[in-house]
Design an enzyme around this catalytic site. Sequence first.
Site, PDB file in Angstrom:
ATOM      1  N   LYS A  35       0.828  -1.204   0.000  1.00 41.31           N
ATOM      2  CA  LYS A  35       0.000   0.000   0.000  1.00 41.31           C
ATOM      3  C   LYS A  35       0.866   1.258   0.000  1.00 41.31           C
ATOM      4  O   LYS A  35       1.903   1.296   0.662  1.00 41.31           O
ATOM      5  CB  LYS A  35      -0.885   0.026   1.254  1.00 41.31           C
ATOM      6  CG  LYS A  35      -2.018  -0.985   1.237  1.00 41.31           C
ATOM      7  CD  LYS A  35      -2.916  -0.784   2.446  1.00 41.31           C
ATOM      8  CE  LYS A  35      -3.901  -1.919   2.633  1.00 41.31           C
ATOM      9  NZ  LYS A  35      -4.970  -1.954   1.616  1.00 41.31           N
TER      10      LYS A  35
ATOM     11  N   GLY B 155     -13.523  -5.351   6.066  1.00 43.32           N
ATOM     12  CA  GLY B 155     -14.359  -5.940   7.111  1.00 43.32           C
ATOM     13  C   GLY B 155     -14.610  -7.433   7.005  1.00 43.32           C
ATOM     14  O   GLY B 155     -15.338  -8.000   7.809  1.00 43.32           O
TER      15      GLY B 155
ATOM     16  N   SER C 162      -7.566  -7.111   8.445  1.00 44.04           N
ATOM     17  CA  SER C 162      -7.368  -7.457   9.846  1.00 44.04           C
ATOM     18  C   SER C 162      -8.014  -8.794  10.198  1.00 44.04           C
ATOM     19  O   SER C 162      -7.627  -9.426  11.183  1.00 44.04           O
ATOM     20  CB  SER C 162      -7.969  -6.359  10.720  1.00 44.04           C
ATOM     21  OG  SER C 162      -7.571  -5.092  10.251  1.00 44.04           O
TER      22      SER C 162
END
Lengths: 323, 215
Positions: A104, A241, A263
């Site tokens: 990123k 998510g 995550s």
Amino acid sequence: MTISQAGSYPSSKGIKISTVDTKEVLCGTALIKRGFAHMQKHGVIMDVTNVEQAQIAEDAGAVAVMVLDKLPYDVRHAGGVARTASVKVIQSILDSVSIPIMAKCRIGHSSEASILEEIGVDMVDESEVLSPADENRHIWKWNYTTPFVNGAKNLGEALRRIEEGAAMIRTKGEPGTGDVSQAVAHIRMVNNEIKKIKGIYDNNDDQELIRISREIQSSFEIVKETGKLGRLPVVNFAAGGISTPADAALLMKLGCDGIFVGSGIFKAEDPLERAKAVVIATTYFDDPKTVLEAQKMIDEKKSMLGLDTKNLDLKMQERGPTI
Amino acid sequence: MNNELLIGVLGLQGDIEENIKATTNALKEMNLKGKVLSVRYPEEIMKIDGLIIPGGESTVMGLLIAIKNGLLDAITKILQEGLPVMGTCAGMIVLAKKSYDKIVGNKRQLLLGVLDIEVERNSFGRQYDSFESKLNISGIGNDYKGIFIRAPTVISVGPQVEILSKFDEKIVAVKQENIIGTSFHPELSGDYRMHRLFIQLVTNWKDANKGHQNF
């Protein structure tokens, strides 16, 4: 041609031309960049912050890894400025795993992007998970030989990023929350807009296509081509998510070409098993029996607790230039 | 007896739809009747007349072949029967006897081992060095658009293996009886001659073996 050339910019600086045995060799063309993204299809790209995690991801069947300094969940908790990962960390991952490596950079930070290209990452994610470096402009991605992926929460954003040179799109979702609702909302939005445009295209109503392209701030050419294709001109992944095999299957069912997990894996207590399970559920998303087998591999008590997307201090999906 | 060909594209990961489209178009160009579909289950594998293993990541496909009950056995069985198979890029790696990665060396990965070649993964380098260029392919011509994406190449071949194409002195397409392997992506070129070559093998095999059980 199997891969659409819509929105591509033929005279871009990122195209490198050389000669081998009197034959012209082209690197960094829209076909080669978008083609790379097509190879990730039906696969799972996993966020990693070090070599150990990259190794686990590869062993679990990740199609690629995405390197960042902190997982999105930790970015939220640390606060401050989130920048591209350490060169040393990226290099050590490049030296140890054989699958593609993405990293990123900050929105609009063309120097971070150049550094990532120089190190040799396979794809750059110009990401809202990091702190935006330019509030007015995204990176002009046609200047790079390395392909880029960008986030989008609606069709206009997706098409603007593609016109800037993105070879792949992902939903923005709300990263680091463990809540898929925003990713679902974003893919639904894009799908519905495309369906509408396709109907107008099929009716040969160019005037209406021009009106819509002005409304969603994209060019008429790319809006028309999208209507013709009935899908985005580049590969479109789900992100933001996703934490369980069932989440991955849900987003594949909504028509995503593949899955990013941030995550969700390494903030859980069972990363290796969970990573494998998400890979299986992504491939067999339309087969409830196999998704159940995958879901059995994880324990909900070990999932990340997650955050309520309604009460966030920081909405990552809203960061960066509005155009 | 059904004369319609049934061609499967291994539907685990990678550019599955692109191969289905290329094969469908190749059938049309050859005026042949046939169906092309994504296959992920042992019972689907047992019905097909030819198999394509698409581009993607070879480690991921290997893992997904091993994980589904009966899938590896079914693929092994049809390959033993001599059923035609084509692997493009990652697909060629999965078919190979041996592989290693140019950058990181040996990696544990499942290989079907039916194609007697050793492949070097990422042989031209990483994505930055991925490229398109015209290729000379024997039996096809010298104007084939080769699309190489983090492409593997063939480092050594066994006695049964015919070399179909080289680029920059590296072997990029091979044939061993009914098995075709390419470093590049014929499914992305819009030129269906490579898929036609494969379909010809499928037709010949079906004529000789009266087809699989799909009648």
